[in-house]
Motif scaffolding. Sequence first.
Motif, mmCIF file in Angstrom:
data_model
loop_
_atom_site.group_PDB
_atom_site.id
_atom_site.type_symbol
_atom_site.label_atom_id
_atom_site.label_comp_id
_atom_site.label_asym_id
_atom_site.label_seq_id
_atom_site.Cartn_x
_atom_site.Cartn_y
_atom_site.Cartn_z
ATOM 1 N N VAL A 49 0.835 -1.193 0.000
ATOM 2 C CA VAL A 49 0.000 0.000 0.000
ATOM 3 C C VAL A 49 0.871 1.245 0.000
ATOM 4 O O VAL A 49 0.625 2.210 -0.718
ATOM 5 C CB VAL A 49 -0.955 0.004 1.216
ATOM 6 C CG1 VAL A 49 -1.749 1.302 1.263
ATOM 7 C CG2 VAL A 49 -1.891 -1.189 1.171
ATOM 8 N N GLU A 56 -18.141 -3.421 -1.046
ATOM 9 C CA GLU A 56 -17.070 -3.377 -0.052
ATOM 10 C C GLU A 56 -15.740 -3.835 -0.655
ATOM 11 O O GLU A 56 -14.690 -3.240 -0.386
ATOM 12 C CB GLU A 56 -17.432 -4.258 1.143
ATOM 13 C CG GLU A 56 -18.576 -3.712 1.991
ATOM 14 C CD GLU A 56 -19.071 -4.715 3.015
ATOM 15 O OE1 GLU A 56 -18.501 -5.824 3.081
ATOM 16 O OE2 GLU A 56 -20.027 -4.395 3.748
ATOM 17 N N ASP A 92 -14.285 -1.187 -2.931
ATOM 18 C CA ASP A 92 -13.668 -0.126 -2.132
ATOM 19 C C ASP A 92 -12.319 -0.588 -1.573
ATOM 20 O O ASP A 92 -11.344 0.165 -1.559
ATOM 21 C CB ASP A 92 -14.603 0.272 -0.995
ATOM 22 C CG ASP A 92 -14.041 1.391 -0.143
ATOM 23 O OD1 ASP A 92 -13.865 2.504 -0.667
ATOM 24 O OD2 ASP A 92 -13.751 1.151 1.044
ATOM 25 N N LEU A 93 -12.264 -1.852 -1.131
ATOM 26 C CA LEU A 93 -11.010 -2.400 -0.596
ATOM 27 C C LEU A 93 -9.913 -2.395 -1.653
ATOM 28 O O LEU A 93 -8.776 -1.967 -1.395
ATOM 29 C CB LEU A 93 -11.248 -3.827 -0.093
ATOM 30 C CG LEU A 93 -10.009 -4.606 0.345
ATOM 31 C CD1 LEU A 93 -9.492 -4.066 1.671
ATOM 32 C CD2 LEU A 93 -10.317 -6.099 0.466
ATOM 33 N N VAL A 147 -9.695 -0.622 -4.436
ATOM 34 C CA VAL A 147 -9.313 0.735 -4.832
ATOM 35 C C VAL A 147 -8.460 1.386 -3.750
ATOM 36 O O VAL A 147 -7.430 2.009 -4.033
ATOM 37 C CB VAL A 147 -10.562 1.589 -5.126
ATOM 38 C CG1 VAL A 147 -10.184 3.054 -5.327
ATOM 39 C CG2 VAL A 147 -11.286 1.061 -6.360
ATOM 40 N N SER A 148 -8.854 1.221 -2.477
ATOM 41 C CA SER A 148 -8.122 1.866 -1.387
ATOM 42 C C SER A 148 -6.740 1.260 -1.196
ATOM 43 O O SER A 148 -5.821 1.941 -0.737
ATOM 44 C CB SER A 148 -8.920 1.768 -0.082
ATOM 45 O OG SER A 148 -9.094 0.424 0.316
ATOM 46 N N HIS A 149 -6.577 -0.004 -1.546
ATOM 47 C CA HIS A 149 -5.264 -0.644 -1.449
ATOM 48 C C HIS A 149 -4.430 -0.455 -2.709
ATOM 49 O O HIS A 149 -3.344 -1.018 -2.827
ATOM 50 C CB HIS A 149 -5.408 -2.131 -1.131
ATOM 51 C CG HIS A 149 -5.663 -2.406 0.321
ATOM 52 N ND1 HIS A 149 -6.815 -2.009 0.956
ATOM 53 C CD2 HIS A 149 -4.895 -3.012 1.264
ATOM 54 C CE1 HIS A 149 -6.752 -2.377 2.233
ATOM 55 N NE2 HIS A 149 -5.605 -2.974 2.441
ATOM 56 N N ARG A 150 -4.969 0.326 -3.643
ATOM 57 C CA ARG A 150 -4.249 0.724 -4.840
ATOM 58 C C ARG A 150 -3.694 -0.465 -5.635
ATOM 59 O O ARG A 150 -2.517 -0.471 -6.026
ATOM 60 C CB ARG A 150 -3.107 1.678 -4.475
ATOM 61 C CG ARG A 150 -3.537 2.900 -3.691
ATOM 62 C CD ARG A 150 -4.386 3.847 -4.533
ATOM 63 N NE ARG A 150 -4.748 5.039 -3.766
ATOM 64 C CZ ARG A 150 -4.018 6.150 -3.721
ATOM 65 N NH1 ARG A 150 -2.897 6.219 -4.391
ATOM 66 N NH2 ARG A 150 -4.416 7.174 -3.002
ATOM 67 N N GLU A 178 -20.852 2.503 -8.253
ATOM 68 C CA GLU A 178 -19.473 2.729 -7.803
ATOM 69 C C GLU A 178 -18.448 2.444 -8.885
ATOM 70 O O GLU A 178 -17.361 3.029 -8.892
ATOM 71 C CB GLU A 178 -19.175 1.864 -6.565
ATOM 72 C CG GLU A 178 -19.799 2.362 -5.274
ATOM 73 C CD GLU A 178 -21.293 2.045 -5.177
ATOM 74 O OE1 GLU A 178 -21.930 2.484 -4.214
ATOM 75 O OE2 GLU A 178 -21.814 1.346 -6.074
#
Length: 335
Positions: free
Chosen positions: A55, A111, A114-115, A117-120, A135
């Motif tokens: 990350v 969920e 989102d996980l 995307v947020s962890h790139r 989304e």
Amino acid sequence: MVVRREPTLADVAEVAGVSLTTVSRVLNNRGYLSQATKDRVAQAIDQLNYRPNQVARALHGKSTSIIGVIVPTVALPFFGELAEEIENALAEHQYRMLVCNSMGRADREREYLDLLVSHRVDGIISGAHNDTLAEYQTVRMPLVTVDRDLSPTIPNVRCANEAAARDATRLLLERGARRPALLTSRTGPHNRREAGYRAVLAEAGIEPRIFTVDFHTPDAERARLIDAHLDAAAAQIDAVFATDDLSAAAVLDWAERNGRSVPHDFKVIGFDGTAAVRRALPGLATVQQPIADLARTAVDVLLSQINAHASAEDAPAAVVSPIELPGLLLAGTTT
């Protein structure tokens, strides 16, 4: 109590007797460093079993070499084999895969999206079967779908469903069926297998009969609903085209319990042709999807997007979507 934790960059620097900056330069191969310094850092990494924070790497604009894959569940033969083939294709390019099972739930898919995307992660391949999630329209990273229409701008790799369904339906008619029904998950314009079935029956002047059992129905309830559809229409149908092999297997079970002789007075054909079902039901007539080619094509399209992003191009090369690959009709012994 000893609290276990993953070693940090600071731990590596302390054991190696160098600065944090030096460790970072070694890991990123930047600037001049003596071989002795590199060796000390390497030894500290081995000693501590240090793993770089992916990350953190992503936040600094570096590749994580990880692709997120969202499927309904790898317990289903098609998606299990698809995930395996995607993993094999990615490995050839030194990428790893993070699999997310949505279990047919839109909230869980949301969920997981989102996980990822947020962890790139470097990109996403989605094969989940929920209705379109808004989304996805906000995702700004490389994205490809497998047999899922999300948007005209998102490449969709799929089997040539309509053409393959035409072949399957024609086979039933050629083998003597005159009242074939369609068993599918959802009816509507997005169901190209239904479109193929309807087109062939229209050409033959036969009225279509369509049964629906939602893709995400629990197994026990699914079997009950299939039985109910077939019981109600038993006198009006002499064949079933099921748009997946597990449903076709349920139809064969119903036929046996109801004294129908397959293929003499009742015919069944499925869709998918996975290795698992072929081993369990080697005689089942089906359309075999080109799973390995679907996976490899999805990976190739995704990596072209990733490479375009990495080279700071405005956009990857345009892709005509959907990308359709032909299925293979296997006549089997059930038609």
